[in-house]
Design a protein around this motif. Structure first.
Motif, PDB file in Angstrom:
ATOM      1  N   TYR A   1      -9.917   7.108   0.929  1.00  0.00           N
ATOM      2  CA  TYR A   1     -10.866   6.211   1.590  1.00  0.00           C
ATOM      3  C   TYR A   1     -11.353   6.789   2.911  1.00  0.00           C
ATOM      4  O   TYR A   1     -12.471   6.510   3.347  1.00  0.00           O
ATOM      5  CB  TYR A   1     -10.203   4.858   1.868  1.00  0.00           C
ATOM      6  CG  TYR A   1     -10.105   3.923   0.693  1.00  0.00           C
ATOM      7  CD1 TYR A   1     -11.180   3.699  -0.149  1.00  0.00           C
ATOM      8  CD2 TYR A   1      -8.925   3.231   0.438  1.00  0.00           C
ATOM      9  CE1 TYR A   1     -11.093   2.814  -1.215  1.00  0.00           C
ATOM     10  CE2 TYR A   1      -8.830   2.339  -0.624  1.00  0.00           C
ATOM     11  CZ  TYR A   1      -9.914   2.137  -1.448  1.00  0.00           C
ATOM     12  OH  TYR A   1      -9.811   1.261  -2.498  1.00  0.00           O
TER      13      TYR A   1
ATOM     14  N   HIS B   1      -5.431   6.030  -1.583  1.00  0.00           N
ATOM     15  CA  HIS B   1      -5.534   5.362  -0.285  1.00  0.00           C
ATOM     16  C   HIS B   1      -6.062   6.319   0.785  1.00  0.00           C
ATOM     17  O   HIS B   1      -6.930   5.949   1.587  1.00  0.00           O
ATOM     18  CB  HIS B   1      -4.176   4.795   0.126  1.00  0.00           C
ATOM     19  CG  HIS B   1      -3.806   3.551  -0.609  1.00  0.00           C
ATOM     20  ND1 HIS B   1      -4.393   2.327  -0.361  1.00  0.00           N
ATOM     21  CD2 HIS B   1      -2.916   3.322  -1.603  1.00  0.00           C
ATOM     22  CE1 HIS B   1      -3.898   1.410  -1.156  1.00  0.00           C
ATOM     23  NE2 HIS B   1      -2.995   1.989  -1.932  1.00  0.00           N
TER      24      HIS B   1
ATOM     25  N   ALA C   1       0.818  -1.210   0.000  1.00  0.00           N
ATOM     26  CA  ALA C   1       0.000   0.000   0.000  1.00  0.00           C
ATOM     27  C   ALA C   1       0.851   1.259   0.000  1.00  0.00           C
ATOM     28  O   ALA C   1       0.477   2.270  -0.607  1.00  0.00           O
ATOM     29  CB  ALA C   1      -0.931  -0.004   1.210  1.00  0.00           C
TER      30      ALA C   1
END
Length: 260
Positions: free
Chosen positions: A218, A215, A94
């Motif tokens: 979110y 990311h 990630a």
């Protein structure tokens, strides 16, 4: 020490990581994920990563047949495998500074499903399926699946996967928006590598910032997302790739990005 459970190959600007236990459908012991993490920490200038499986499977899940996961106290062994090996590797993916593509044929089950979907782009063979079968043996999803799947496909479909424990084949996964595209099995490797190669030729710093924005988005509210975009846009304006991109646009040619 050379990896035992994976193969790594540098193909141009793409680092290819192959899960290499085809006799076990690439079932993943904790050491396999530790080897993946080691490969990703040493990109050595690679500008994209392709993760694939040897043989007819991507990854059939965690290897629970031996080693630490078969210890006397399976509760603590499973907890340690997740917190020490599987989860840190997925978190590393990630946070990676380059794009990641996964190529999936056959099963991507359990932790293998999480690994496949942790990529920015998942290219699936027409033989592929995705499976969260934990409920069938009285367990719960792990590897970040309960965070990832509702965001990818919505709560109702995530509940279907996790609470019914049935296979989601490639066609349904594409319909649900879980994956990027389907390729015929014979051309899966070519299609996935071509996508990784395209990303490797892109503006690496901007792609890294896009990954971070996606990311963070979110969890961010609208205003925070726009503020982050503005900060990143200011930073990208100072890169050599942005200068090259602007020149190429004016000169009506394809930009030659260097990742700088």
């Amino acid at each position: 020490m050379a990896p035992v459970h994976i193969l790594t190959e540098r193909r141009g600007d793409v680092l290819v990581v192959t899960l290499n236990r085809p006799d076990r459908l690439n079932a993943a012991p904790p050491a396999m994920f530790e080897e993946i993490a080691g490969a990703l920490r040493d990109l050595d200038g690679a500008r994209a990563v392709l993760v694939q499986g040897a043989g007819r499977a991507f990854c059939s899940g965690a290897d629970v047949a031996g080693g630490a996961l078969a210890a006397a106290d399976p509760r603590e062994a499973t907890f340690a495998a997740l917190t020490d090996s599987y989860n840190p590797t997925l978190a590393l993916i990630a946070d990676l500074a380059v794009p990641v593509v996964s190529a999936v044929r056959g099963p991507a089950a359990g932790i293998g499903c999480s690994l496949a979907l942790a990529a920015d782009f998942c290219v699936a063979s027409d033989t592929a399926y995705f499976l969260q079968a934990f409920v069938n043996i009285g367990l719960v999803p792990d590897g970040g699946a309960s965070w990832m799947l509702p965001r990818l496909i919505g709560k109702a479909r995530a509940a279907e996967m996790m609470m019914l424990g049935e296979r989601v084949f490639a066609a349904k996964a594409l319909e649900w928006g879980m994956i990027h595209k389907i390729a015929a099995d014979a051309v899966l490797d070519h299609e996935a590598f071509a996508l990784a190669e395209r990303l490797a030729a892109g503006p690496t710093l901007a792609l890294a910032a896009i990954r971070r924005q996606l990311h963070a988005g979110y969890e961010s509210d609208y205003a925070a997302a726009m503020a982050r975009e503005a900060d990143n846009q200011r930073a990208m304006r100072g890169t050599a790739d942005a200068v090259e991109g602007g020149r190429a646009f004016l000169e009506k040619r394809t930009p030659a990005f260097k990742g700088e």
